[in-house]
Enzyme design. Structure first.
Site, PDB file in Angstrom:
ATOM      1  N   GLY A 166     -10.428  42.232 -82.711  1.00  0.00           N
ATOM      2  CA  GLY A 166      -9.935  42.750 -83.996  1.00  0.00           C
ATOM      3  C   GLY A 166     -11.397  41.876 -84.510  1.00  0.00           C
ATOM      4  N   CYS A 167     -12.011  42.422 -86.020  1.00  0.00           N
ATOM      5  CA  CYS A 167     -12.747  42.106 -86.382  1.00  0.00           C
ATOM      6  C   CYS A 167     -13.256  40.626 -86.625  1.00  0.00           C
ATOM      7  CB  CYS A 167     -13.046  42.764 -87.701  1.00  0.00           C
ATOM      8  SG  CYS A 167     -11.510  42.747 -88.856  1.00  0.00           S
TER       9      CYS A 167
END
Length: 347
Positions: free
Chosen positions: A150-151
């Site tokens: 994920g970011c």
């Protein structure tokens, strides 16, 4: 002439899918063979995304089950969690680079606890490599499935793993406060993301229970050799893209902020995308906007025995589609930076 890699992008009508197409268009070894978006099937990319008007040769959007995966070398999954694994589990042959959360967690029970449903394809979890590229170079070349982080975990783990590995910080208290542009919430229509709701305002969300927490804890615990529990609070800020995390850490005995800085200097020296800024320079999202680059730095806190680590990325590029292509490059033995050399966009 070198044979191109034929790619299919599932979920090309979302922000990550569109940014992946944008990057793939200038990649010298990629041929975009298929683009799916079930709700917008039959439309051109330019009809969905006006910035692709100059690329009329892009394939029309289709339903995912209409794609013939014969001859496809790699499938990029840019779909929501659960839907991604359910579809990808039916595909045999191509390598898979998944941008959803479906293959990030190694334990199916943990996935069910955090995502509210049984994992759609638990049999594939042992095959998936957690694709934080700078820490997965040994395993990506032989992987069939790359699970892109994920970011938020991308930013936080790049800032924390070198410190945890060397025992420079206490794993007992790590506090992460992160800010993200609205694109991080996806393109689906949500009242909370309407312009009047987000403009001129900042608000936290997922307080104490954001789904990226187990992902970060999994990787930190693996490197620390013991369980690590973090405090993490994300915030939505009124900008399109970009992400910045300020991380408060307790130093190990007799360690200083200078020791953390030395660890980053040693770990990321020569890295094409991760950059330790000059001493005293604070990272900012404008330094990396539109690029696959990462900037980070360390600051001594006024509280003895504590330090601040600050890191900035573009959530759609290094935090998603750019890292996906970086992983694909390694999976196919290509130069890691291929197709990702663009400098940040400023202003």
């Amino acid at each position: 002439m070198t044979t191109p890699l034929r790619i299919a992008v599932l979920g090309a009508s979302g922000y990550t899918g569109a940014d992946l197409v944008r990057l793939a268009l200038t990649h010298p070894r990629i041929e975009i063979a298929a683009l799916s978006a079930n709700a917008k099937a039959g439309q051109t990319m330019a009809q969905v995304w006006p910035h692709f008007a100059a690329y009329p040769s892009l394939p029309k959007l289709c339903k995912a089950d209409e794609i013939d995966f014969t001859g496809i070398d790699v499938v990029f999954g840019c779909l929501p969690h659960a839907a991604s694994a359910e579809l990808l589990s039916q595909i045999e042959g191509p390598k898979i680079v998944d941008l959803s959360a479906d293959f990030r967690l190694k334990d199916a029970a943990t996935y069910a606890d955090w995502y509210g449903n049984a994992h759609p394809a638990p049999q594939l979890l042992p095959e998936a490599v957690y694709g934080l590229t700078e820490f997965a170079r040994d395993t990506l070349p032989t992987a069939r499935i790359a699970a892109c982080p994920g970011c938020y975990p991308t930013a936080a783990l790049l800032a924390l793993l070198p410190l945890v590995e060397r025992g420079l910080i206490s794993p007992d208290r790590i506090t992460i406060n992160a800010l993200s542009g609205v694109s991080g919430a996806g393109r689906s229509v949500k009242e909370a993301n309407l312009f009047p709701e987000v403009a001129e305002a900042v608000h936290p969300y997922g307080i104490g229970k954001h789904r990226h927490m187990p992902e970060m804890e999994q990787e930190l615990s693996s490197r620390a050799g013991r369980e690590v529990i973090i405090s993490f609070t994300p915030h939505l800020v009124p900008m399109n893209r970009g992400e910045l995390a300020t991380i408060v850490v307790d130093l190990a005995d007799d360690r200083t902020a200078a020791d953390l800085r030395a660890a980053f200097d040693a770990r990321y020296a020569g890295e094409p995308f991760v950059h330790l800024l000059p001493e005293g320079v604070a990272p900012a999202t404008r330094m990396v906007r539109g690029s696959n680059h990462v900037v980070l730095n360390v600051f001594a806190d006024r509280v003895p025995g504590r330090a601040l680590v600050i890191v900035a990325i573009d959530n759609l590029v290094k935090g998603s589609s750019g890292q996906a292509i970086q992983n694909m490059n390694l999976m196919f033995g290509l130069p890691e930076t291929m197709g990702l050399e663009a400098a940040p966009l400023f202003p």
